[in-house]
Design a protein around this motif. Structure first.
Motif, mmCIF file in Angstrom:
data_model
loop_
_atom_site.group_PDB
_atom_site.id
_atom_site.type_symbol
_atom_site.label_atom_id
_atom_site.label_comp_id
_atom_site.label_asym_id
_atom_site.label_seq_id
_atom_site.Cartn_x
_atom_site.Cartn_y
_atom_site.Cartn_z
ATOM 1 N N LYS A 44 0.821 -1.195 0.000
ATOM 2 C CA LYS A 44 0.000 0.000 0.000
ATOM 3 C C LYS A 44 0.862 1.255 0.000
ATOM 4 O O LYS A 44 2.051 1.207 0.317
ATOM 5 N N GLU A 45 0.242 2.355 -0.357
ATOM 6 C CA GLU A 45 0.923 3.630 -0.317
ATOM 7 C C GLU A 45 1.026 4.124 1.114
ATOM 8 O O GLU A 45 0.256 3.735 1.994
ATOM 9 N N ARG A 46 1.969 4.993 1.331
ATOM 10 C CA ARG A 46 2.114 5.608 2.641
ATOM 11 C C ARG A 46 0.881 6.454 2.940
ATOM 12 O O ARG A 46 0.410 7.209 2.094
ATOM 13 N N GLU A 47 0.364 6.321 4.131
ATOM 14 C CA GLU A 47 -0.836 7.042 4.505
ATOM 15 C C GLU A 47 -0.621 7.844 5.778
ATOM 16 O O GLU A 47 0.165 7.483 6.651
ATOM 17 N N PHE A 48 -1.353 8.902 5.868
ATOM 18 C CA PHE A 48 -1.320 9.761 7.041
ATOM 19 C C PHE A 48 -1.979 9.074 8.219
ATOM 20 O O PHE A 48 -3.011 8.422 8.073
ATOM 21 N N VAL A 49 -1.386 9.232 9.381
ATOM 22 C CA VAL A 49 -1.945 8.681 10.607
ATOM 23 C C VAL A 49 -2.367 9.785 11.564
ATOM 24 O O VAL A 49 -3.518 9.837 12.014
ATOM 25 N N SER A 50 -1.438 10.663 11.886
ATOM 26 C CA SER A 50 -1.702 11.690 12.885
ATOM 27 C C SER A 50 -0.687 12.804 12.738
ATOM 28 O O SER A 50 0.398 12.611 12.197
ATOM 29 N N ALA A 51 -1.039 13.979 13.234
ATOM 30 C CA ALA A 51 -0.121 15.105 13.231
ATOM 31 C C ALA A 51 -0.375 15.979 14.442
ATOM 32 O O ALA A 51 -1.491 16.023 14.977
#
Length: 127
Positions: A44-51
């Motif tokens: 899978k592609e890199r995905e955002f989790v949290s910031a």
């Protein structure tokens, strides 16, 4: 010069908790307006989790909301991602990222907005 080093990953069982760390060096922690956690699962592609923003404002992707907690320790120049109730779907390489700008709106979920990246730490969740 700027280095982000993730740690804390490993092999865990579903339902366990884990705390990932990201130690920042080369620049003071306060230099970054935004820091983020991303993950990349196999295939899978890199995905955002949290910031987290310098102000302490937090955002989470819906899929992890309620289970993941982004925190920081200014004295240690380290940010953390605490994960509860781990699921096999959480299996991924987790990356820490940082940028000097304070990202607003939808910008902080875009990986191309971040200038600095760690090498990643592997989280593997077994059933």
């Amino acid at each position: 010069q700027v280095q982000l080093v993730e740690s804390g990953g490993g092999l865990v069982q579903a339902g366990d908790s884990l705390r990932l760390s990201c130690a920042v060096s080369g620049l003071p922690f306060s230099s970054f307006g935004t820091m983020g956690w991303f993950r990349q699962a196999p295939g899978k592609e890199r995905e955002f989790v949290s910031a987290i923003r310098r102000s302490g404002n937090l955002v989470y992707v819906d899929s992890v909301k309620g289970r993941f907690t982004f925190s920081r320790d200014n004295a240690k120049n380290t940010v953390y991602l605490e994960i509860d109730s781990l699921k096999p779907e959480d299996t991924a390489i987790y990356y820490c990222a940082a940028v000097s700008r304070t990202l607003l709106g939808g910008l902080w979920v875009r990986d191309n907005e971040y200038d600095y990246w760690g090498q990643g730490t592997q989280v593997t969740v077994s059933s």
